[in-house]
Scaffold this motif. Structure first.
Motif, mmCIF file in Angstrom:
data_model
loop_
_atom_site.group_PDB
_atom_site.id
_atom_site.type_symbol
_atom_site.label_atom_id
_atom_site.label_comp_id
_atom_site.label_asym_id
_atom_site.label_seq_id
_atom_site.Cartn_x
_atom_site.Cartn_y
_atom_site.Cartn_z
ATOM 1 N N ARG A 113 42.873 42.513 42.430
ATOM 2 C CA ARG A 113 44.099 41.877 42.904
ATOM 3 C C ARG A 113 44.186 40.454 42.373
ATOM 4 O O ARG A 113 43.168 39.765 42.260
ATOM 5 C CB ARG A 113 44.112 41.792 44.438
ATOM 6 C CG ARG A 113 43.929 43.122 45.160
ATOM 7 C CD ARG A 113 45.147 44.012 45.019
ATOM 8 N NE ARG A 113 45.133 45.154 45.931
ATOM 9 C CZ ARG A 113 44.588 46.334 45.638
ATOM 10 N NH1 ARG A 113 43.998 46.531 44.479
ATOM 11 N NH2 ARG A 113 44.633 47.324 46.517
ATOM 12 N N ASP A 147 40.813 48.301 42.280
ATOM 13 C CA ASP A 147 40.646 47.406 43.418
ATOM 14 C C ASP A 147 40.915 45.942 43.073
ATOM 15 O O ASP A 147 40.699 45.071 43.901
ATOM 16 C CB ASP A 147 39.211 47.546 43.957
ATOM 17 C CG ASP A 147 38.977 48.919 44.563
ATOM 18 O OD1 ASP A 147 39.973 49.627 44.824
ATOM 19 O OD2 ASP A 147 37.811 49.277 44.763
ATOM 20 N N THR A 192 45.094 42.849 54.702
ATOM 21 C CA THR A 192 43.663 42.564 54.478
ATOM 22 C C THR A 192 43.447 41.050 54.365
ATOM 23 O O THR A 192 42.518 40.497 54.965
ATOM 24 C CB THR A 192 43.200 43.269 53.179
ATOM 25 O OG1 THR A 192 43.501 44.662 53.292
ATOM 26 C CG2 THR A 192 41.724 43.075 52.952
ATOM 27 N N SER A 250 38.157 41.509 43.664
ATOM 28 C CA SER A 250 37.753 42.846 43.182
ATOM 29 C C SER A 250 37.476 43.812 44.313
ATOM 30 O O SER A 250 37.033 44.938 44.071
ATOM 31 C CB SER A 250 36.483 42.746 42.321
ATOM 32 O OG SER A 250 36.670 41.829 41.287
ATOM 33 N N LYS A 292 48.129 42.534 51.745
ATOM 34 C CA LYS A 292 48.653 41.439 52.586
ATOM 35 C C LYS A 292 47.953 41.419 53.943
ATOM 36 O O LYS A 292 47.523 40.370 54.434
ATOM 37 C CB LYS A 292 50.176 41.609 52.769
ATOM 38 C CG LYS A 292 50.953 41.627 51.460
ATOM 39 C CD LYS A 292 52.447 41.833 51.652
ATOM 40 C CE LYS A 292 52.873 43.181 52.165
ATOM 41 N NZ LYS A 292 52.510 44.321 51.254
HETATM 42 P P1 ADP Z 1 49.531 45.673 52.638
HETATM 43 O O1 ADP Z 1 49.466 44.947 53.945
HETATM 44 O O2 ADP Z 1 49.862 44.774 51.470
HETATM 45 O O3 ADP Z 1 50.438 46.890 52.675
HETATM 46 P P2 ADP Z 1 46.812 46.476 53.235
HETATM 47 O O4 ADP Z 1 46.004 45.218 53.309
HETATM 48 O O5 ADP Z 1 47.218 47.118 54.516
HETATM 49 O O6 ADP Z 1 48.079 46.230 52.285
HETATM 50 O O7 ADP Z 1 46.026 47.571 52.394
HETATM 51 C C1 ADP Z 1 45.354 47.286 51.202
HETATM 52 C C2 ADP Z 1 44.571 48.547 50.805
HETATM 53 O O8 ADP Z 1 44.008 48.396 49.495
HETATM 54 C C3 ADP Z 1 43.408 48.791 51.752
HETATM 55 O O9 ADP Z 1 43.237 50.178 51.891
HETATM 56 C C4 ADP Z 1 42.218 48.171 51.001
HETATM 57 O O10 ADP Z 1 40.988 48.760 51.350
HETATM 58 C C5 ADP Z 1 42.598 48.484 49.570
HETATM 59 N N1 ADP Z 1 42.030 47.529 48.587
HETATM 60 C C6 ADP Z 1 41.303 47.879 47.504
HETATM 61 N N2 ADP Z 1 40.953 46.787 46.803
HETATM 62 C C7 ADP Z 1 41.474 45.728 47.460
HETATM 63 C C8 ADP Z 1 41.443 44.334 47.195
HETATM 64 N N3 ADP Z 1 40.837 43.789 46.145
HETATM 65 N N4 ADP Z 1 42.086 43.522 48.090
HETATM 66 C C9 ADP Z 1 42.729 44.045 49.150
HETATM 67 N N5 ADP Z 1 42.793 45.353 49.446
HETATM 68 C C10 ADP Z 1 42.164 46.198 48.606
#
Ligand code: ADP
Ligand code: MG
Length: 147
Positions: free
Chosen positions: A136, A134, A44, A10, A42
């Motif tokens: 996932r 938020d 993150t 979340s 990904k």
């Molecule tokens: P990717 O590498 O898949 O393109 P990132 O990890 O760079 O994605 O970015 C994810 C974005 O989504 C960030 O800005 C993060 O703060 C936001 N976010 C919001 N909720 C979540 C969640 N539950 N898990 C991961 N990221 C989240």
């Protein structure tokens, strides 16, 4: 096929922690595919995986979008690829993948669909999907028999 592991998150903090948990399921020389839309989480997740696997401060773990590859750690390394901007699939092998093969690290690849066809290595597949705010859904599948 082995049953997938499913995690729900979340917040980005939760996703990072799930990454730490996932790191404890990984083995040296594992190749991990990370799939999901832009912004799915990904990178993150990789903050958690890489910090747990190597001891690197999560604040130092950033997206390799423009450089294709970041390497973390000394004894236990993480090779973190982001192939989103890779124009020629065969470039992948000269970009650090061969170095990974002779290391004791793990190799994690965002946008694995950019890899050369029939990429021949055993792998762990992680898929991140989202449909609201938020939240996932993170699914991990091991395609070999190590778990
Ligand atoms: P990717 O590498 O898949 O393109 P990132 O990890 O760079 O994605 O970015 C994810 C974005 O989504 C960030 O800005 C993060 O703060 C936001 N976010 C919001 N909720 C979540 C969640 N539950 N898990 C991961 N990221 C989240
Ligand atoms: Mg990313």
């Amino acid at each position: 096929m082995i049953e997938p592991l499913v995690f729900r998150s979340s917040s980005s903090e939760e996703t990072e922690n799930i990454g730490k948990t996932i790191a404890s399921f990984l083995h040296p020389k594992d190749i991990v595919f990370l799939s999901g839309d832009l912004g799915a989480g990904k990178t993150t997740l990789m903050k958690g995986v890489s910090s747990e696997w190597t001891g690197t401060n999560p604040a130092e773990i950033t997206s390799p979008t423009f450089t294709y590859l970041h390497i973390y750690g000394e004894e236990k390394k993480v090779y973190h690829f982001d192939l989103y901007r890779l124009s020629s699939p065969s470039d992948f092998f000269s970009m650090g993948f061969h170095e990974f093969l002779s290391s004791n690290g793990i190799c994690c690849i965002e946008w694995p669909d950019r890899l050369p066809e029939n990429f021949p290595y055993a792998k762990v597949c992680i898929d991140i999907s989202y449909d609201e705010l938020d939240k996932r859904l993170i699914t991990l599948r091991r395609m070999d028999a190590l778990i």
